[in-house]
Enzyme design. Structure first.
Site, short mmCIF file in Angstrom:
data_model
loop_
_atom_site.label_atom_id
_atom_site.label_comp_id
_atom_site.label_asym_id
_atom_site.label_seq_id
_atom_site.Cartn_x
_atom_site.Cartn_y
_atom_site.Cartn_z
N GLU A 76 0.82 -1.37 -0.11
CA GLU A 76 0.05 -0.13 -0.07
C GLU A 76 0.92 1.32 -0.19
OE1 GLU A 76 -2.44 -0.53 3.56
OE2 GLU A 76 -4.00 -1.41 2.19
N GLU A 86 -5.69 -7.98 -0.87
CA GLU A 86 -6.37 -7.92 0.29
C GLU A 86 -7.87 -7.66 0.24
OE1 GLU A 86 -4.66 -5.25 3.46
OE2 GLU A 86 -2.72 -5.73 2.72
C1 BG6 Z 1 -4.07 -2.73 5.18
C2 BG6 Z 1 -2.87 -3.59 5.54
O1 BG6 Z 1 -4.45 -1.61 5.08
O2 BG6 Z 1 -5.31 -3.15 6.01
C3 BG6 Z 1 -2.94 -4.60 6.52
O3 BG6 Z 1 -2.02 -3.55 4.50
C4 BG6 Z 1 -4.05 -4.13 7.59
O4 BG6 Z 1 -1.57 -4.53 6.89
C5 BG6 Z 1 -5.10 -4.33 6.67
O5 BG6 Z 1 -4.05 -5.21 8.62
C6 BG6 Z 1 -6.39 -4.27 7.89
O6 BG6 Z 1 -6.35 -3.20 8.55
P1 BG6 Z 1 -6.55 -3.25 10.07
O7 BG6 Z 1 -6.35 -1.92 10.38
O8 BG6 Z 1 -7.80 -3.52 10.30
O9 BG6 Z 1 -5.60 -4.25 10.51
#
Ligand code: BG6
Length: 470
Positions: free
Chosen positions: A177, A370
């Protein structure tokens, strides 16, 4: 013509899973300085000296370092053919490679064994080179990516991992990201600076340039060293809407999109986009950019684009609009969307639109690296009835299938946190994403035992039917 294998799997990162933060020769990374707890404590602790009397969630995380065989067996049972994971730079170079440091053989061996275990289970590793952690030694010496010296150290790290894993890992991602630095300095570039600091833009755009140059070098090395290797850029992605047809809202959406695309336009298109000059002038930036850097960028665009997608964002020129929190930053609440327990606005249709936008912009394959729903799960009788998660994922699978039907080329789907892990924004594990529940609480108590949630069987069936039955 042979049909390309669609990657079905999940995604994790080193510091959110591995634990063993000071084992196997590893030294702390920036992520290891972050406390759990309230948002404020979590972010304020970045870069501070580690106090052994306090609980740091990444120090043992979910103990993947010692339990990866058990976890991979579960991924295999679900039918994964791919797993996105990251390498902890400070396992390979505990001091970041400073002072002619040699790579740490124990760290290299750990990933050798991990990749072998994945491959034995028919799971292709998709490896992020740098996921929100930097050797602490580099933060202490340079303040993170503020310094051009970081480029050479990153190159040294990339050369070692490409050479070592060239026969095991073919699909790479450079920086997780990369655009998140527009909102938070400490994650990607490892720079402690608030968004309201008057130097924020100068510091971040400069660090961004060094990272982009380092990314171009990584692409070059990957192509030279890894036979058949592909390397992707990674976007923290949102479909961005204008709140209304008011031209002021539309203009804001255009500008927000530029912020979102600035880095990946550069990496995917081999150079800075046309609007970069205006941004630099707006903030009166004085950037150290050499002809050699621009040549590297031009000659080494990325092969594909990976992205995360959790939600959309809506921008409004009316400051009085109610806000909704988000993965990167807050934006106006969209009245047509429902929110997760953390207020992130869920928008599967936005995913379809967004994928079409990305594909028409770059015409290179996309990878969903993701996606997922963070929720407070309750373990009852050894399982979690997480229908809410199934609903979220089903809607997003439908959306990407629709985008594929539109003609978008998609390499695979790797939902985030396929096993519960430490949250990036809060440092807590109570924000869970997984198909597999991990018995651990926000204070670090628990047996670490793994349990299959209802979504485990659901996803297994989705994969077994190649997404035909949802
Ligand atoms: C993304 C990241 O922004 O979101 C991850 O690459 C992160 O590392 C994921 O865990 C979810 O965000 P959060 O804050 O709910 O863990």
């Amino acid at each position: 013509m042979e049909e390309k294998k669609f990657l079905w799997g999940g995604a994790i990162s080193a510091h959110q899973c591995e634990g063993a933060y000071n084992e196997g020769g590893k030294k702390p990374a920036t992520a290891d300085t972050m406390l759990g707890g309230s948002l404020r404590e979590h972010w304020a602790s970045f870069g501070n000296p580690i106090d052994p009397s306090l609980y740091y969630p990444t120090h043992k995380a979910i103990d993947f370092y010692h339990r990866y065989k058990e976890d991979i067996a579960l991924f295999h049972e679900m039918g994964f053919n791919a797993l996105r994971l990251s390498i902890a730079w400070s396992r390979i170079f505990p001091n970041g490679g400073l002072d002619n440091e040699e790579p740490n053989e124990e760290g290299l061996k750990f990933y050798d064994d991990l990749f072998d275990e994945l491959l034995r289970n028919g799971i292709e590793p998709v490896v992020t080179i740098n996921h929100y952690e930097t050797p602490l030694a580099l933060y202490e010496k340079y303040g993170g990516w503020k310094s051009r010296e970081m480029i050479g150290l990153f190159e040294k790290y990339c050369r070692v991992i490409f050479t070592r894993y060239k026969d095991k890992v073919k699909t790479w991602i450079n920086f997780n990201e990369i655009n998140s630095m527009m909102f938070v300095g400490c994650l990607g570039p490892a720079i402690k600076i608030g968004r309201n600091d008057p130097d924020f833009q100068q510091v971040i755009y400069q660090a961004g340039h060094y990272m982009l140059t380092a990314g171009a070098i990584a692409t070059k090395l990957c192509h030279e060293i890894v036979p058949g290797g592909k390397i992707g850029a990674m976007l923290g992605g949102h479909k961005i809407y204008a709140y209304s047809c008011n031209p002021e809202d539309q203009l804001l959406a255009m500008l927000e999109n530029e912020k979102q695309y600035y880095f990946i336009d550069t990496m995917m298109q081999g150079g800075y986009p046309y609007y970069a000059r205006r941004i630099w002038e707006t903030y009166d930036l004085k950037l150290d950019i050499t002809e050699e850097d621009l040549k590297l960028l031009k000659e080494n665009p990325c092969d594909y684009l990976s992205f995360s997608y959790y939600q959309s964002m809506t921008v409004s020129s009316d400051d009085t609009k109610k806000l909704a929190p988000g993965n990167m930053s807050s934006s106006a609440a969209n009245p047509y969307l429902k929110s997760s327990e953390w207020g992130w606005q869920m928008d599967p249709t936005g995913l379809r639109i967004f994928m079409n936008e990305l594909y028409s912009r770059y015409r290179k394959p996309l990878l969903i690296a993701e996606n997922g729903l963070g929720a407070k799960d309750v373990l009852v009788n050894g399982t979690v009835e997480d229908d809410y998660r199934i609903d979220y994922l089903r809607d997003h699978v439908r959306a990407f299938q629709a985008a594929m039907n539109d003609g978008v080329e998609l390499m695979g789907y790797l939902p985030w946190g396929c096993i519960d892990l430490i949250s990036c924004s809060t440092g807590q594990i109570s924000k869970r994403y997984g198909f597999i529940y991990v018995n651990l609480d926000d204070e670090g108590n628990g047996t670490m035992k793994r349990y299959k949630k209802k979504s485990f069987d659901w996803y297994k069936h989705v994969i077994a039917t190649n997404g035909r039955e949802l």
